[in-house]
Write a protein that holds these residues in place. Structure first.
Motif, PDB file in Angstrom:
ATOM      1  N   ARG A 241      27.658 -10.134  37.136  1.00  0.00           N
ATOM      2  CA  ARG A 241      26.699  -9.860  36.299  1.00  0.00           C
ATOM      3  C   ARG A 241      26.244 -11.281  35.985  1.00  0.00           C
ATOM      4  O   ARG A 241      24.731 -11.624  35.008  1.00  0.00           O
ATOM      5  N   MET A 242      26.456 -12.010  35.787  1.00  0.00           N
ATOM      6  CA  MET A 242      25.888 -13.527  36.298  1.00  0.00           C
ATOM      7  C   MET A 242      24.902 -13.229  37.350  1.00  0.00           C
ATOM      8  O   MET A 242      23.153 -14.042  36.831  1.00  0.00           O
ATOM      9  N   ARG A 243      24.726 -12.871  38.527  1.00  0.00           N
ATOM     10  CA  ARG A 243      23.164 -12.682  39.405  1.00  0.00           C
ATOM     11  C   ARG A 243      22.041 -11.808  38.868  1.00  0.00           C
ATOM     12  O   ARG A 243      21.348 -11.674  38.636  1.00  0.00           O
ATOM     13  N   GLU A 244      22.825 -10.551  38.128  1.00  0.00           N
ATOM     14  CA  GLU A 244      22.337  -9.620  36.865  1.00  0.00           C
ATOM     15  C   GLU A 244      20.811 -10.390  36.407  1.00  0.00           C
ATOM     16  O   GLU A 244      19.702  -9.794  36.013  1.00  0.00           O
ATOM     17  N   ASN A 245      21.973 -11.411  35.453  1.00  0.00           N
ATOM     18  CA  ASN A 245      21.246 -11.993  34.503  1.00  0.00           C
ATOM     19  C   ASN A 245      20.375 -12.890  35.238  1.00  0.00           C
ATOM     20  O   ASN A 245      19.257 -13.195  34.298  1.00  0.00           O
ATOM     21  N   ALA A 246      20.151 -13.377  36.060  1.00  0.00           N
ATOM     22  CA  ALA A 246      19.888 -14.332  36.754  1.00  0.00           C
ATOM     23  C   ALA A 246      18.195 -13.733  37.295  1.00  0.00           C
ATOM     24  O   ALA A 246      17.457 -14.664  37.320  1.00  0.00           O
ATOM     25  N   ALA A 247      18.544 -12.222  37.810  1.00  0.00           N
ATOM     26  CA  ALA A 247      17.465 -11.793  38.387  1.00  0.00           C
ATOM     27  C   ALA A 247      16.505 -10.819  37.236  1.00  0.00           C
ATOM     28  O   ALA A 247      16.045 -10.120  38.049  1.00  0.00           O
ATOM     29  N   ILE A 248      15.754 -12.000  36.854  1.00  0.00           N
ATOM     30  CA  ILE A 248      14.578 -11.670  36.143  1.00  0.00           C
ATOM     31  C   ILE A 248      13.464 -12.444  36.254  1.00  0.00           C
ATOM     32  O   ILE A 248      12.539 -12.532  35.379  1.00  0.00           O
ATOM     33  N   PHE A 249      12.739 -12.877  36.970  1.00  0.00           N
ATOM     34  CA  PHE A 249      12.401 -14.117  37.801  1.00  0.00           C
ATOM     35  C   PHE A 249      10.710 -13.209  38.916  1.00  0.00           C
ATOM     36  O   PHE A 249      10.425 -13.907  39.175  1.00  0.00           O
ATOM     37  N   ASP A 250      11.301 -12.017  39.107  1.00  0.00           N
ATOM     38  CA  ASP A 250      10.845 -11.443  40.004  1.00  0.00           C
ATOM     39  C   ASP A 250       9.878 -10.088  39.453  1.00  0.00           C
ATOM     40  O   ASP A 250       9.249  -9.253  39.960  1.00  0.00           O
ATOM     41  N   PHE A 251       9.546  -9.957  37.889  1.00  0.00           N
ATOM     42  CA  PHE A 251       8.797  -9.651  37.214  1.00  0.00           C
ATOM     43  C   PHE A 251       8.083 -10.302  36.254  1.00  0.00           C
ATOM     44  O   PHE A 251       8.894 -11.141  35.473  1.00  0.00           O
ATOM     45  N   THR A 252       7.415  -9.719  35.354  1.00  0.00           N
ATOM     46  CA  THR A 252       6.420  -9.877  34.164  1.00  0.00           C
ATOM     47  C   THR A 252       6.556  -8.389  33.319  1.00  0.00           C
ATOM     48  O   THR A 252       5.761  -7.565  33.692  1.00  0.00           O
ATOM     49  N   LEU A 253       6.736  -8.947  31.783  1.00  0.00           N
ATOM     50  CA  LEU A 253       6.922  -8.418  30.834  1.00  0.00           C
ATOM     51  C   LEU A 253       4.914  -8.264  30.573  1.00  0.00           C
ATOM     52  O   LEU A 253       4.234  -9.539  30.061  1.00  0.00           O
ATOM     53  N   SER A 254       4.183  -7.524  30.344  1.00  0.00           N
ATOM     54  CA  SER A 254       2.899  -7.548  30.292  1.00  0.00           C
ATOM     55  C   SER A 254       2.875  -7.363  28.276  1.00  0.00           C
ATOM     56  O   SER A 254       3.718  -7.332  27.549  1.00  0.00           O
ATOM     57  N   ASP A 255       1.520  -7.426  28.141  1.00  0.00           N
ATOM     58  CA  ASP A 255       0.844  -8.169  26.516  1.00  0.00           C
ATOM     59  C   ASP A 255       1.934  -6.793  25.738  1.00  0.00           C
ATOM     60  O   ASP A 255       2.007  -7.277  24.743  1.00  0.00           O
ATOM     61  N   GLU A 256       1.501  -5.706  26.046  1.00  0.00           N
ATOM     62  CA  GLU A 256       1.997  -4.471  25.148  1.00  0.00           C
ATOM     63  C   GLU A 256       3.306  -4.751  25.261  1.00  0.00           C
ATOM     64  O   GLU A 256       4.372  -4.487  24.306  1.00  0.00           O
ATOM     65  N   GLU A 257       4.254  -4.961  25.760  1.00  0.00           N
ATOM     66  CA  GLU A 257       5.929  -4.814  25.941  1.00  0.00           C
ATOM     67  C   GLU A 257       6.763  -5.591  25.483  1.00  0.00           C
ATOM     68  O   GLU A 257       7.471  -6.025  24.436  1.00  0.00           O
ATOM     69  N   MET A 258       5.270  -6.913  24.981  1.00  0.00           N
ATOM     70  CA  MET A 258       6.170  -8.316  24.494  1.00  0.00           C
ATOM     71  C   MET A 258       6.180  -7.202  22.926  1.00  0.00           C
ATOM     72  O   MET A 258       6.851  -8.498  22.406  1.00  0.00           O
ATOM     73  N   ASP A 259       4.565  -7.805  22.690  1.00  0.00           N
ATOM     74  CA  ASP A 259       4.221  -6.887  21.286  1.00  0.00           C
ATOM     75  C   ASP A 259       5.259  -5.826  20.724  1.00  0.00           C
ATOM     76  O   ASP A 259       5.988  -5.737  19.569  1.00  0.00           O
ATOM     77  N   ILE A 260       5.913  -4.784  21.439  1.00  0.00           N
ATOM     78  CA  ILE A 260       6.813  -3.560  21.226  1.00  0.00           C
ATOM     79  C   ILE A 260       8.211  -4.663  20.482  1.00  0.00           C
ATOM     80  O   ILE A 260       8.653  -3.777  20.094  1.00  0.00           O
ATOM     81  N   LEU A 261       8.582  -5.415  21.566  1.00  0.00           N
ATOM     82  CA  LEU A 261       9.780  -6.289  21.154  1.00  0.00           C
ATOM     83  C   LEU A 261       9.735  -6.881  20.546  1.00  0.00           C
ATOM     84  O   LEU A 261      10.379  -7.118  18.757  1.00  0.00           O
ATOM     85  N   ASN A 262       8.674  -7.739  20.234  1.00  0.00           N
ATOM     86  CA  ASN A 262       8.438  -8.625  19.131  1.00  0.00           C
ATOM     87  C   ASN A 262       8.210  -7.823  17.481  1.00  0.00           C
ATOM     88  O   ASN A 262       8.716  -8.363  16.830  1.00  0.00           O
ATOM     89  N   LYS A 263       7.802  -6.784  17.568  1.00  0.00           N
ATOM     90  CA  LYS A 263       7.598  -5.244  16.790  1.00  0.00           C
ATOM     91  C   LYS A 263       9.559  -5.014  16.511  1.00  0.00           C
ATOM     92  O   LYS A 263       9.370  -4.390  15.275  1.00  0.00           O
ATOM     93  N   MET A 264      10.109  -5.706  16.866  1.00  0.00           N
ATOM     94  CA  MET A 264      11.567  -4.709  16.488  1.00  0.00           C
ATOM     95  C   MET A 264      12.885  -6.239  15.727  1.00  0.00           C
ATOM     96  O   MET A 264      13.871  -5.644  15.186  1.00  0.00           O
ATOM     97  N   ASN A 265      12.054  -7.478  15.661  1.00  0.00           N
ATOM     98  CA  ASN A 265      12.380  -8.494  14.164  1.00  0.00           C
ATOM     99  C   ASN A 265      12.945  -6.759  13.005  1.00  0.00           C
ATOM    100  O   ASN A 265      12.236  -6.417  12.281  1.00  0.00           O
TER     101      ASN A 265
END
Length: 281
Positions: A241-265
């Motif tokens: 799980r440590m390795r999995e959590n750290a494996a987040i630097f090989d992709f980027t969330l698009s502006d649209e995807e960020m907006d979807i997450l931002n609207k979950m508040n």
């Protein structure tokens, strides 16, 4: 924005802090040493503990084991601990710091935080932290769970501006006004419970984004943190799980995807509200 696990963010006093670390909340002291050692060997450089967690000794032992098994030096690591709410007088805070230092077995702590603001209980404690900082015993000082009102009050008397405000932060509790206030005052926001203590692991909206990227829900949330410039400290007890959590630097969330997450508040907390809980003991 950090690009790798060991990349750092510059705090307002110039100190470099890793943008991602390991949290050890609710990890038993007798298992903490191996977990911390494993995390450092995996590549984590920031470890977040607290007096109330009861595992500072385990963290210290894990650090010693990791330094013995690698070429790393103490200065390569960034260690955070926190003073608990029953030790917020000036003298109690000094004693609590010295006790944490002894349990950790370290010469200094990189970042020391007031764990909760309580009901106007933090003024003396902050002065103690300032004195420890100015004496060179701590590299940086900050707070946890402070609202805008708490920070506004603190800034009326603080000689040293907090470098960090560590708060509950995840897609269901985004604290946008607090985040903006902290940015305005050059206080770095740090997320605890970034995965909502597992409460988002079956969320269909995040799952659809994860499927598109070939990632897990946890990886999407942590990447969301990183792209906002929020320091994140997910808890992991297994190497996988440590390795999995750290494996987040090989992709980027698009502006649209960020907006979807931002609207979950939903302003939904899994932890206490700092405004009405003082943890009086």
């Amino acid at each position: 924005m950090i690009q790798h696990l060991q990349d750092t963010i510059t705090l307002n006093n110039g100190l470099q802090m890793p943008g991602m670390g390991l949290g050890v909340f609710q990890v038993e002291n007798d298992t903490t040493a191996e977990i911390v050692k494993n995390s450092i060997e995996v590549g984590y450089r920031s470890i977040d503990t607290a007096a109330i967690y009861g595992n500072e000794a385990g963290v210290g032992e894990g650090i010693r084991r990791a330094l013995a098994s690698t070429d790393l030096q103490r200065t390569d690591l960034f260690i955070t601990s926190k003073v608990w709410n029953d030790n917020l007088s000036y003298e109690e805070t000094i004693a609590a710091y010295e006790e944490s230092l002894e349990k950790l077995g370290l010469d200094y702590i990189d970042l020391y935080l007031i764990h909760w603001p309580g009901k106007n209980k933090y003024a003396e404690s902050w002065k103690a932290l300032e004195d420890l900082y100015e004496q060179g015993k701590i590299k940086a000082i900050g707070v946890c769970n402070f609202t805008i009102a708490h920070l506004q009050d603190l800034l009326t008397f603080a000689r040293v501006i907090p470098v960090i405000n560590q708060v509950e932060f995840h897609p269901r509790l985004q604290q946008t006004e607090l985040q903006a206030f902290c940015q305005e005052h050059h206080i770095q926001l740090e997320a605890w419970a970034p995965l909502m203590q597992g409460g988002l692991m079956d969320n269909e909206t995040i799952a659809s984004i994860a499927e598109k990227h070939g990632k897990t829900i946890a990886q999407i949330i942590l990447r969301w943190d990183i792209q906002q410039g929020v320091i994140t400290i997910p808890k992991s007890v297994r190497i996988e799980r440590m390795r999995e959590n750290a494996a987040i630097f090989d992709f980027t969330l698009s502006d649209e995807e960020m907006d979807i997450l931002n609207k979950m508040n939903e302003e939904h907390r899994v932890g206490p509200n700092p405004n009405d809980f003082d943890f009086a003991l």
